[in-house]
Motif scaffolding. Sequence first.
Motif, mmCIF file in Angstrom:
data_model
loop_
_atom_site.group_PDB
_atom_site.id
_atom_site.type_symbol
_atom_site.label_atom_id
_atom_site.label_comp_id
_atom_site.label_asym_id
_atom_site.label_seq_id
_atom_site.Cartn_x
_atom_site.Cartn_y
_atom_site.Cartn_z
ATOM 1 N N GLU A 26 0.828 -1.205 0.000
ATOM 2 C CA GLU A 26 0.000 0.000 0.000
ATOM 3 C C GLU A 26 0.864 1.257 0.000
ATOM 4 O O GLU A 26 0.597 2.212 -0.733
ATOM 5 C CB GLU A 26 -0.927 -0.011 1.216
ATOM 6 C CG GLU A 26 -2.046 -1.053 1.129
ATOM 7 C CD GLU A 26 -2.892 -1.073 2.378
ATOM 8 O OE1 GLU A 26 -2.509 -0.400 3.357
ATOM 9 O OE2 GLU A 26 -3.933 -1.751 2.379
ATOM 10 N N VAL A 27 1.902 1.245 0.825
ATOM 11 C CA VAL A 27 2.795 2.406 0.881
ATOM 12 C C VAL A 27 3.509 2.593 -0.453
ATOM 13 O O VAL A 27 3.634 3.715 -0.969
ATOM 14 C CB VAL A 27 3.816 2.231 2.028
ATOM 15 C CG1 VAL A 27 4.868 3.328 1.977
ATOM 16 C CG2 VAL A 27 3.106 2.252 3.375
ATOM 17 N N ARG A 28 3.962 1.489 -1.027
ATOM 18 C CA ARG A 28 4.681 1.563 -2.306
ATOM 19 C C ARG A 28 3.781 2.117 -3.408
ATOM 20 O O ARG A 28 4.187 2.989 -4.188
ATOM 21 C CB ARG A 28 5.190 0.176 -2.685
ATOM 22 C CG ARG A 28 5.980 0.126 -3.985
ATOM 23 C CD ARG A 28 6.531 -1.277 -4.206
ATOM 24 N NE ARG A 28 7.285 -1.351 -5.439
ATOM 25 C CZ ARG A 28 6.751 -1.596 -6.632
ATOM 26 N NH1 ARG A 28 5.438 -1.780 -6.733
ATOM 27 N NH2 ARG A 28 7.506 -1.651 -7.712
ATOM 28 N N ASN A 29 2.542 1.614 -3.463
ATOM 29 C CA ASN A 29 1.617 2.096 -4.492
ATOM 30 C C ASN A 29 1.286 3.570 -4.303
ATOM 31 O O ASN A 29 1.168 4.323 -5.276
ATOM 32 C CB ASN A 29 0.333 1.262 -4.471
ATOM 33 C CG ASN A 29 0.571 -0.168 -4.924
ATOM 34 O OD1 ASN A 29 1.503 -0.431 -5.684
ATOM 35 N ND2 ASN A 29 -0.259 -1.090 -4.459
ATOM 36 N N ALA A 30 1.130 3.981 -3.045
ATOM 37 C CA ALA A 30 0.833 5.394 -2.782
ATOM 38 C C ALA A 30 2.002 6.288 -3.197
ATOM 39 O O ALA A 30 1.808 7.364 -3.778
ATOM 40 C CB ALA A 30 0.513 5.584 -1.302
ATOM 41 N N MET A 31 3.215 5.827 -2.914
ATOM 42 C CA MET A 31 4.391 6.616 -3.293
ATOM 43 C C MET A 31 4.523 6.709 -4.810
ATOM 44 O O MET A 31 4.825 7.781 -5.357
ATOM 45 C CB MET A 31 5.650 5.984 -2.690
ATOM 46 C CG MET A 31 5.731 6.096 -1.173
ATOM 47 S SD MET A 31 7.179 5.257 -0.501
ATOM 48 C CE MET A 31 8.498 6.210 -1.248
ATOM 49 N N LEU B 258 4.513 10.060 -7.189
ATOM 50 C CA LEU B 258 5.696 10.392 -7.986
ATOM 51 C C LEU B 258 5.479 10.243 -9.486
ATOM 52 O O LEU B 258 6.355 10.615 -10.274
ATOM 53 C CB LEU B 258 6.870 9.489 -7.565
ATOM 54 C CG LEU B 258 7.382 9.667 -6.135
ATOM 55 C CD1 LEU B 258 8.423 8.611 -5.819
ATOM 56 C CD2 LEU B 258 7.980 11.063 -5.942
ATOM 57 N N SER B 259 4.336 9.682 -9.877
ATOM 58 C CA SER B 259 4.141 9.361 -11.297
ATOM 59 C C SER B 259 4.143 10.595 -12.193
ATOM 60 O O SER B 259 4.511 10.512 -13.369
ATOM 61 C CB SER B 259 2.828 8.582 -11.474
ATOM 62 O OG SER B 259 1.733 9.358 -11.005
ATOM 63 N N ASN B 260 3.762 11.754 -11.678
ATOM 64 C CA ASN B 260 3.713 12.973 -12.493
ATOM 65 C C ASN B 260 4.954 13.847 -12.334
ATOM 66 O O ASN B 260 4.994 14.969 -12.848
ATOM 67 C CB ASN B 260 2.463 13.790 -12.134
ATOM 68 C CG ASN B 260 1.182 13.056 -12.489
ATOM 69 O OD1 ASN B 260 1.118 12.360 -13.504
ATOM 70 N ND2 ASN B 260 0.157 13.203 -11.655
ATOM 71 N N SER B 261 5.944 13.344 -11.611
ATOM 72 C CA SER B 261 7.171 14.128 -11.425
ATOM 73 C C SER B 261 8.008 14.112 -12.704
ATOM 74 O O SER B 261 7.999 13.139 -13.465
ATOM 75 C CB SER B 261 7.991 13.555 -10.262
ATOM 76 O OG SER B 261 7.244 13.570 -9.070
ATOM 77 N N LEU B 262 8.740 15.214 -12.947
ATOM 78 C CA LEU B 262 9.599 15.331 -14.124
ATOM 79 C C LEU B 262 11.025 14.961 -13.763
ATOM 80 O O LEU B 262 11.529 15.332 -12.694
ATOM 81 C CB LEU B 262 9.558 16.761 -14.676
ATOM 82 C CG LEU B 262 8.184 17.260 -15.142
ATOM 83 C CD1 LEU B 262 8.287 18.705 -15.617
ATOM 84 C CD2 LEU B 262 7.637 16.371 -16.256
#
Length: 325
Positions: A243-248, A252-256
């Motif tokens: 759960e923590v990994r998926n939330a992180m 971060l998915s939209n970070s450049l």
Amino acid sequence: MAEILSQSQIDDLLNELAGVKIDKVSSDLEDHSIKNYDFKSPKKMSREQNKALSSLTDVIGRHLAAYFAGVLRNYCEINVDSIDEHPYYEYNNSLPDVLMTAVVDIDSINGSILLDMSNSITYTLIERMLGGSVDTTIIPNREFTEIEVALMERVFKKMCMFIQEALVNLPNTNVTLRNIETSTRFIKAIRIEEVVEVIVYSVTIGSIKGTITACIPYTYVEAMIMSVVKNEDKLNNNITTDEVRNAMLEELSNSLVDVCGIIGTAKLSLKDLMNLQSGDVIKLEQKVGNPVLVTINNNKWFWGEPGVKKSSKAIRFSKYYKGGF
């Protein structure tokens, strides 16, 4: 001047206070049920272990009630009546001579447990499976026949399945029926001096009442509970980590990030660097055809191949960077 109490008055006052105290203690004792505790054989089960065992027995009881209701076509109520700790010889001596007893093996603990069913419940099940009525069940005083044992074998195998389902968190668990004994005095699955946990289910089928008893050696109970708790903790930790990994990752998915393709490198002296002019050529250390090093935020990640895509320079990733190429 303050009045001084005489000795007789002091004695009367003390006796009155003592009487009140004794009456209060007596009333407190009457309000609470008191059990005798044998200090020669102290209980081995802790409160936490009893709680864990109770949760397992409740699950098995619910499965049994649903199964019996389906077999008997009648309302069936099964509740955990008690969980007590006794030496096996005391438990065995309390049983009648003729009783349907299943010896059940549990692979994960390398041991056996006993399942006893009172004759009233046994004959009620047999009567119903042979087409009779629950209300007209007769409890004969005799040995069980081979046909009756064969019929009850199906019931005990179903009970083994329910036990296995209750122990789903116990890894590598396989619960199997070893055999069925009809004489309690010849059961050798548990040592006489072994301390056992006796779980008594009260069973009500219409007007018929009886019990189903599970006898489990304490060493096996401790092993089962510890394995279940450890496995549950492991599963909970895995769930929490995922759960923590998926939330992180979602955050971060939209970070450049900066992605760079390094064609090659070269080393120059400070003198050559200061004399550089437009049109000068620097010879790189990489040869023609060598892959391009791809970095992400200045960290080496991939080797790639340079090329062109839609009139733009591009790099195709070929493999992960592991040093060299």
